[in-house]
Design a protein around this motif. Structure first.
Motif, PDB file in Angstrom:
ATOM      1  N   GLN A  31       6.790   9.235  -1.287  1.00  0.00           N
ATOM      2  CA  GLN A  31       5.470   9.330  -1.902  1.00  0.00           C
ATOM      3  C   GLN A  31       4.563   8.145  -1.614  1.00  0.00           C
ATOM      4  N   LEU A  32       5.145   6.964  -1.364  1.00  0.00           N
ATOM      5  CA  LEU A  32       4.334   5.758  -1.248  1.00  0.00           C
ATOM      6  C   LEU A  32       4.562   4.992   0.048  1.00  0.00           C
ATOM      7  N   VAL A  33       3.477   4.450   0.576  1.00  0.00           N
ATOM      8  CA  VAL A  33       3.517   3.458   1.638  1.00  0.00           C
ATOM      9  C   VAL A  33       2.818   2.233   1.056  1.00  0.00           C
ATOM     10  N   VAL A  34       3.521   1.099   1.021  1.00  0.00           N
ATOM     11  CA  VAL A  34       2.968  -0.114   0.425  1.00  0.00           C
ATOM     12  C   VAL A  34       2.977  -1.219   1.482  1.00  0.00           C
ATOM     13  N   MET A  35       1.815  -1.864   1.654  1.00  0.00           N
ATOM     14  CA  MET A  35       1.663  -2.889   2.681  1.00  0.00           C
ATOM     15  C   MET A  35       0.994  -4.127   2.112  1.00  0.00           C
ATOM     16  N   ASP A  36       1.447  -5.291   2.563  1.00  0.00           N
ATOM     17  CA  ASP A  36       0.747  -6.551   2.345  1.00  0.00           C
ATOM     18  C   ASP A  36      -0.042  -6.801   3.622  1.00  0.00           C
ATOM     19  N   VAL A  37      -1.359  -6.853   3.519  1.00  0.00           N
ATOM     20  CA  VAL A  37      -2.216  -6.963   4.701  1.00  0.00           C
ATOM     21  C   VAL A  37      -2.977  -8.284   4.667  1.00  0.00           C
ATOM     22  N   THR A  38      -2.984  -8.970   5.805  1.00  0.00           N
ATOM     23  CA  THR A  38      -3.736 -10.201   5.987  1.00  0.00           C
ATOM     24  C   THR A  38      -4.786  -9.965   7.065  1.00  0.00           C
ATOM     25  N   VAL A  39      -6.030 -10.324   6.764  1.00  0.00           N
ATOM     26  CA  VAL A  39      -7.110 -10.213   7.746  1.00  0.00           C
ATOM     27  C   VAL A  39      -7.732 -11.606   7.889  1.00  0.00           C
ATOM     28  N   GLU A  40      -7.654 -12.146   9.084  1.00  0.00           N
ATOM     29  CA  GLU A  40      -8.180 -13.483   9.356  1.00  0.00           C
ATOM     30  C   GLU A  40      -9.713 -13.462   9.450  1.00  0.00           C
ATOM     31  N   PRO A  41     -10.377 -14.600   9.254  1.00  0.00           N
ATOM     32  CA  PRO A  41     -11.830 -14.661   9.381  1.00  0.00           C
ATOM     33  C   PRO A  41     -12.304 -14.071  10.705  1.00  0.00           C
ATOM     34  N   GLY A  42     -13.326 -13.235  10.622  1.00  0.00           N
ATOM     35  CA  GLY A  42     -13.860 -12.580  11.806  1.00  0.00           C
ATOM     36  C   GLY A  42     -13.105 -11.327  12.204  1.00  0.00           C
ATOM     37  N   GLY A  43     -11.954 -11.085  11.593  1.00  0.00           N
ATOM     38  CA  GLY A  43     -11.150  -9.907  11.918  1.00  0.00           C
ATOM     39  C   GLY A  43     -11.517  -8.716  11.058  1.00  0.00           C
ATOM     40  N   GLY A  44     -10.999  -7.588  11.435  1.00  0.00           N
ATOM     41  CA  GLY A  44     -11.271  -6.389  10.649  1.00  0.00           C
ATOM     42  C   GLY A  44     -10.440  -5.221  11.112  1.00  0.00           C
ATOM     43  N   HIS A  45     -10.137  -4.347  10.179  1.00  0.00           N
ATOM     44  CA  HIS A  45      -9.459  -3.103  10.496  1.00  0.00           C
ATOM     45  C   HIS A  45     -10.562  -2.072  10.691  1.00  0.00           C
ATOM     46  N   ALA A  46     -10.893  -1.802  11.963  1.00  0.00           N
ATOM     47  CA  ALA A  46     -12.048  -0.987  12.328  1.00  0.00           C
ATOM     48  C   ALA A  46     -11.946   0.423  11.747  1.00  0.00           C
ATOM     49  N   PHE A  47     -13.047   1.147  11.853  1.00  0.00           N
ATOM     50  CA  PHE A  47     -13.173   2.467  11.239  1.00  0.00           C
ATOM     51  C   PHE A  47     -12.035   3.404  11.648  1.00  0.00           C
ATOM     52  N   HIS A  48     -11.432   4.001  10.621  1.00  0.00           N
ATOM     53  CA  HIS A  48     -10.305   4.907  10.809  1.00  0.00           C
ATOM     54  C   HIS A  48     -10.217   5.832   9.604  1.00  0.00           C
ATOM     55  N   ARG A  49      -9.288   6.769   9.673  1.00  0.00           N
ATOM     56  CA  ARG A  49      -9.056   7.680   8.554  1.00  0.00           C
ATOM     57  C   ARG A  49      -7.580   8.048   8.503  1.00  0.00           C
ATOM     58  N   HIS A  50      -7.154   8.511   7.349  1.00  0.00           N
ATOM     59  CA  HIS A  50      -5.778   8.961   7.135  1.00  0.00           C
ATOM     60  C   HIS A  50      -5.875  10.426   6.702  1.00  0.00           C
ATOM     61  N   PRO A  51      -5.662  11.377   7.638  1.00  0.00           N
ATOM     62  CA  PRO A  51      -5.929  12.791   7.357  1.00  0.00           C
ATOM     63  C   PRO A  51      -5.206  13.361   6.136  1.00  0.00           C
ATOM     64  N   ARG A  52      -3.985  12.915   5.888  1.00  0.00           N
ATOM     65  CA  ARG A  52      -3.194  13.512   4.794  1.00  0.00           C
ATOM     66  C   ARG A  52      -2.804  12.512   3.708  1.00  0.00           C
ATOM     67  N   GLN A  53      -3.482  11.364   3.672  1.00  0.00           N
ATOM     68  CA  GLN A  53      -3.094  10.325   2.719  1.00  0.00           C
ATOM     69  C   GLN A  53      -4.279   9.761   1.957  1.00  0.00           C
ATOM     70  N   GLU A  54      -4.102   9.603   0.645  1.00  0.00           N
ATOM     71  CA  GLU A  54      -5.037   8.858  -0.184  1.00  0.00           C
ATOM     72  C   GLU A  54      -4.668   7.387  -0.052  1.00  0.00           C
ATOM     73  N   GLU A  55      -5.626   6.500  -0.359  1.00  0.00           N
ATOM     74  CA  GLU A  55      -5.362   5.073  -0.201  1.00  0.00           C
ATOM     75  C   GLU A  55      -6.042   4.270  -1.313  1.00  0.00           C
ATOM     76  N   MET A  56      -5.377   3.216  -1.720  1.00  0.00           N
ATOM     77  CA  MET A  56      -5.952   2.233  -2.646  1.00  0.00           C
ATOM     78  C   MET A  56      -5.793   0.875  -1.984  1.00  0.00           C
ATOM     79  N   ILE A  57      -6.886   0.127  -1.889  1.00  0.00           N
ATOM     80  CA  ILE A  57      -6.872  -1.220  -1.332  1.00  0.00           C
ATOM     81  C   ILE A  57      -7.274  -2.176  -2.454  1.00  0.00           C
ATOM     82  N   VAL A  58      -6.419  -3.146  -2.729  1.00  0.00           N
ATOM     83  CA  VAL A  58      -6.681  -4.150  -3.756  1.00  0.00           C
ATOM     84  C   VAL A  58      -6.854  -5.498  -3.060  1.00  0.00           C
ATOM     85  N   VAL A  59      -7.964  -6.185  -3.337  1.00  0.00           N
ATOM     86  CA  VAL A  59      -8.198  -7.506  -2.763  1.00  0.00           C
ATOM     87  C   VAL A  59      -7.452  -8.530  -3.614  1.00  0.00           C
ATOM     88  N   ARG A  60      -6.484  -9.187  -3.000  1.00  0.00           N
ATOM     89  CA  ARG A  60      -5.698 -10.211  -3.700  1.00  0.00           C
ATOM     90  C   ARG A  60      -6.355 -11.587  -3.614  1.00  0.00           C
TER      91      ARG A  60
END
Length: 131
Positions: A31-60
């Motif tokens: 049911q779950l995919v859980v990730m710890d994500v780090t994005v460095e200054p100037g970086g970014g996870h460019a535009f995308h979509r997850h066809p069959r998945q809902e997502e929650m992103i929490v800024v730590r």
């Protein structure tokens, strides 16, 4: 299978936009995919979509320019965004400090090794011209 997940259990994977710690990798979660994500200054996870998945992103920590389709807001530590399945989105670090995110998607996609399904649309219009 229920289990404890220690920091040493988390498989790290680097991308051109940052790093992912696969927290749910190897748990067998359906049911779950859980990730710890780090994005460095100037970086970014460019535009995308997850066809069959809902997502929650929490800024730590840090600040992230978070896009939902053609709208965006700056999110700071403690803020979050919920994203319906198949909605185009992107996360960009426009600040000068590393951004730490906790990302949860569901359900896990059985056909994918990590349970994570992604369609990159960053080269398609209008996404290629938005930023």
């Amino acid at each position: 299978m229920s289990r404890f997940v220690k920091q040493s259990d988390i498989r790290q994977e680097g991308f051109d936009w940052g790093n992912v710690g696969w927290r749910s990798d190897g748990t067998g979660s359906r049911q779950l995919v859980v990730m710890d994500v780090t994005v460095e200054p100037g970086g970014g996870h460019a535009f995308h979509r997850h066809p069959r998945q809902e997502e929650m992103i929490v800024v730590r920590s840090g600040r992230v320019e978070q896009w939902l389709e053609r709208e965006h807001e700056t999110l700071e530590a403690g803020d979050a965004v919920y994203i319906d399945a198949d909605v185009v989105h992107g996360s960009f670090n426009t600040g000068d400090e590393t951004v730490q995110l906790q990302v949860i998607l569901g359900p896990a996609i059985a056909s994918e090794q990590t349970g994570y399904e992604l369609v990159d649309v960053s080269g398609d219009e209008p996404w290629a011209s938005l930023r």
